[in-house]
Design an enzyme around this catalytic site. Structure first.
Site, PDB file in Angstrom:
ATOM      1  N   CYS A   7       0.836  -1.200   0.000  1.00  0.00           N
ATOM      2  CA  CYS A   7       0.000   0.000   0.000  1.00  0.00           C
ATOM      3  C   CYS A   7       0.871   1.251   0.000  1.00  0.00           C
ATOM      4  CB  CYS A   7      -0.941   0.018   1.201  1.00  0.00           C
ATOM      5  SG  CYS A   7      -2.028   1.467   1.194  1.00  0.00           S
ATOM      6  N   CYS A  64      -0.463   4.187   2.292  1.00  0.00           N
ATOM      7  CA  CYS A  64      -0.171   4.030   3.723  1.00  0.00           C
ATOM      8  C   CYS A  64       1.323   4.198   4.000  1.00  0.00           C
ATOM      9  CB  CYS A  64      -0.673   2.680   4.224  1.00  0.00           C
ATOM     10  SG  CYS A  64      -2.486   2.556   4.240  1.00  0.00           S
TER      11      CYS A  64
END
Length: 183
Positions: free
Chosen positions: A132, A135
């Site tokens: 991700c 993130c």
């Protein structure tokens, strides 16, 4: 199972993984709580039983407190959810989705049970495993804003990479050679 026993279970072709694992256990870039928190969170993220049990036992033996261990597991659990959501929103590139509130309960992010830097380093490790970018960028910016050095963030990434590779190698070997599984 200890880290040494885990290394011994690796096949010859994965020798470098075992070497890297041993080096990272003593890597001075992170303090012990952050280092072992990243190890536990990474092992939880990958979920391979031998790796998870060995790392959990090694972390406890190295002095990781029960509270810090729970915080690492919380990081893995929360990132399992948020990494999927924010990665999807990021990949879709739709401004409408990025503008919407995520509407996912994230209270555990604020009540981690470990020092904030330790928790965020664990989140970086898990986010790397889960791929991700959103993130990773968010936690990296937060860590850098609190004075964490790039070498410390890199150490979390290296732990994630090696734990993931060890776990995936052991899972592949177990699938290929189930007769060698530890009972």
């Amino acid at each position: 199972m200890s880290i040494e026993a885990l290394r011994a279970r690796l096949p010859d072709y994965a020798h470098d993984l075992g070497t890297n694992l041993a080096l990272l256990v003593d890597d001075p870039a992170l303090d012990p709580e952050a280092r072992w928190g990243c190890f536990v969170a990474s092992a939880c993220a990958v979920g391979e039983p031998q790796t998870l049990r060995a790392i959990d036992a090694a972390a406890t033996a190295a002095g990781l407190t029960a509270e810090a261990n729970r915080a690492a597991r919380k990081a893995a659990a929360m990132m399992a959810m948020t990494n999927v959501y924010f990665r999807a929103v990021h990949l879709m590139e739709g401004a409408a989705y990025q503008a919407l509130p995520c509407r996912l309960r994230l209270n555990r992010l604020a009540h981690a049970g470990a020092r904030g830097v330790t928790y965020d380093l664990s989140c970086v490790a898990v986010s790397a495993i889960n791929g991700c970018g959103a993130c990773l960028d968010s936690h990296e910016a937060d860590l850098r804003g609190r004075g964490v050095e790039p070498t410390q963030i890199q150490a979390a990434l290296r732990i994630a990479a090696v734990v993931s590779a060890v776990a995936r190698t052991l899972a592949a070997e177990a699938a290929l050679h189930p007769q060698n599984l530890e009972i």
